[in-house]
Scaffold this motif. Sequence first.
Motif, PDB file in Angstrom:
ATOM      1  N   THR A 269       0.825  -1.213   0.000  1.00  0.00           N
ATOM      2  CA  THR A 269       0.000   0.000   0.000  1.00  0.00           C
ATOM      3  C   THR A 269       0.860   1.265   0.000  1.00  0.00           C
ATOM      4  O   THR A 269       0.323   2.367   0.110  1.00  0.00           O
ATOM      5  CB  THR A 269      -0.935   0.031   1.223  1.00  0.00           C
ATOM      6  N   TRP A 270       2.177   1.118  -0.134  1.00  0.00           N
ATOM      7  CA  TRP A 270       3.039   2.288  -0.125  1.00  0.00           C
ATOM      8  C   TRP A 270       2.781   3.165  -1.350  1.00  0.00           C
ATOM      9  O   TRP A 270       2.541   2.667  -2.450  1.00  0.00           O
ATOM     10  CB  TRP A 270       4.503   1.881  -0.081  1.00  0.00           C
ATOM     11  N   ARG A 271       2.837   4.478  -1.169  1.00  0.00           N
ATOM     12  CA  ARG A 271       2.609   5.445  -2.239  1.00  0.00           C
ATOM     13  C   ARG A 271       3.944   5.728  -2.934  1.00  0.00           C
ATOM     14  O   ARG A 271       4.830   6.373  -2.360  1.00  0.00           O
ATOM     15  CB  ARG A 271       2.019   6.730  -1.673  1.00  0.00           C
ATOM     16  N   SER A 272       4.076   5.276  -4.158  1.00  0.00           N
ATOM     17  CA  SER A 272       5.360   5.360  -4.856  1.00  0.00           C
ATOM     18  C   SER A 272       5.785   6.798  -5.145  1.00  0.00           C
ATOM     19  O   SER A 272       6.978   7.089  -5.303  1.00  0.00           O
ATOM     20  CB  SER A 272       5.300   4.578  -6.167  1.00  0.00           C
ATOM     21  N   ASP A 273       4.815   7.731  -5.196  1.00  0.00           N
ATOM     22  CA  ASP A 273       5.153   9.116  -5.530  1.00  0.00           C
ATOM     23  C   ASP A 273       5.602   9.936  -4.329  1.00  0.00           C
ATOM     24  O   ASP A 273       5.909  11.125  -4.462  1.00  0.00           O
ATOM     25  CB  ASP A 273       3.955   9.808  -6.189  1.00  0.00           C
ATOM     26  N   ARG A 274       5.678   9.316  -3.125  1.00  0.00           N
ATOM     27  CA  ARG A 274       6.036  10.083  -1.937  1.00  0.00           C
ATOM     28  C   ARG A 274       7.372   9.663  -1.323  1.00  0.00           C
ATOM     29  O   ARG A 274       7.743  10.153  -0.255  1.00  0.00           O
ATOM     30  CB  ARG A 274       4.910   9.989  -0.894  1.00  0.00           C
ATOM     31  N   PHE A 275       8.096   8.767  -1.967  1.00  0.00           N
ATOM     32  CA  PHE A 275       9.416   8.398  -1.464  1.00  0.00           C
ATOM     33  C   PHE A 275      10.345   9.613  -1.483  1.00  0.00           C
ATOM     34  O   PHE A 275      10.542  10.255  -2.518  1.00  0.00           O
ATOM     35  CB  PHE A 275      10.020   7.270  -2.311  1.00  0.00           C
ATOM     36  N   PHE A 276      10.925   9.941  -0.332  1.00  0.00           N
ATOM     37  CA  PHE A 276      11.904  11.033  -0.188  1.00  0.00           C
ATOM     38  C   PHE A 276      11.364  12.384  -0.675  1.00  0.00           C
ATOM     39  O   PHE A 276      12.108  13.215  -1.168  1.00  0.00           O
ATOM     40  CB  PHE A 276      13.207  10.694  -0.920  1.00  0.00           C
ATOM     41  N   LYS A 277      10.069  12.584  -0.508  1.00  0.00           N
ATOM     42  CA  LYS A 277       9.420  13.824  -0.961  1.00  0.00           C
ATOM     43  C   LYS A 277       9.737  14.962   0.012  1.00  0.00           C
ATOM     44  O   LYS A 277       9.532  14.842   1.223  1.00  0.00           O
ATOM     45  CB  LYS A 277       7.911  13.617  -1.050  1.00  0.00           C
ATOM     46  N   ALA A 278      10.235  16.087  -0.518  1.00  0.00           N
ATOM     47  CA  ALA A 278      10.539  17.250   0.305  1.00  0.00           C
ATOM     48  C   ALA A 278       9.243  17.849   0.857  1.00  0.00           C
ATOM     49  O   ALA A 278       8.202  17.845   0.193  1.00  0.00           O
ATOM     50  CB  ALA A 278      11.301  18.287  -0.502  1.00  0.00           C
ATOM     51  N   ILE A 279       9.298  18.354   2.069  1.00  0.00           N
ATOM     52  CA  ILE A 279       8.139  18.988   2.711  1.00  0.00           C
ATOM     53  C   ILE A 279       8.247  20.492   2.534  1.00  0.00           C
ATOM     54  O   ILE A 279       9.199  21.124   3.007  1.00  0.00           O
ATOM     55  CB  ILE A 279       8.084  18.628   4.207  1.00  0.00           C
ATOM     56  N   ASP A 280       7.287  21.062   1.833  1.00  0.00           N
ATOM     57  CA  ASP A 280       7.292  22.513   1.585  1.00  0.00           C
ATOM     58  C   ASP A 280       6.681  23.275   2.767  1.00  0.00           C
ATOM     59  O   ASP A 280       5.757  22.791   3.415  1.00  0.00           O
ATOM     60  CB  ASP A 280       6.502  22.826   0.310  1.00  0.00           C
TER      61      ASP A 280
END
Length: 280
Positions: A269-280
């Motif tokens: 169920t992991w969201r592939s588009d959020r790996f190591f996503k910077a937090i604005d």
Amino acid sequence: MSEESQGFGAAIWETVKTIFWALLIAGVFRTLFFQPFWIPSSSMKDTLLIGDFLFVNKMSYGYSYASCPNIKIARFGVDIDASDICGFLDGDNTRLFGSEPKQGDVVVFRHPVTHQDYIKRLVGLPGDKVQMKGGVLYLNDEPVKIEEAGPFTEVKEPQGPEGRFPRCTNDPVGEDGVCVKQRQIETLPNGVAHSMLNIQPNEDLDDTKAFTVPEGHFFFMGDNRDNSLDSRVLQTSFGVGMVPFENLIGRADRVMFSSAGRSMLFFWTWRSDRFFKAID
């Protein structure tokens, strides 16, 4: 005692020492450098989603009693608060190697009353006048810049371990339907721009009294403005109120991975588009 018994005892002792040193190193790492944090609620959508897993940078603002970890293992009746370990540092609202947070930082802090860890966006610095008028944030009597950013959509389904359904602007929406919220970009006076959500107009916290942030304290709000208990609510076991400097734990900079399921262990169920996503 036989050689076999001595060998077995030595192996047990080596195992105990290994576990001890591993726990000590992990404790020091978590206290001084980075603390894992799993997003349990929707109060920071769409910047942070339920199931996002991140590490909190504890070096950002220096160290206080709140830097010590809470250790809670309900199954075994373990409930050790940070103040039980580092309480001798509590009470003077100062920090070792302290560094002031910046407006717009996404911060994990300890709730002043319940001592639970919260994550919100810092919008008000000491001395600032903060007020909500018609859903618009005013800082020192000036409205912040807001731009429309198109709708935010998600599936109307149970989310996270608690299985709560999201609130929607287009409610009533049936399960598995499309849940829509209004999305805007808010730009703070220092130039930090971030996304925020609006569910319904004229919510209770869309209009507030004017708050003046006292010295040594900060004003926090969730990006999901209509679904966040934050500094707009007076400090009780329910509201957050003004947060003392010493209660800050660290800054959240990047999502490591994200699970859309009931547990972060459900890797499918992991969201592939959020790996190591910077937090604005």
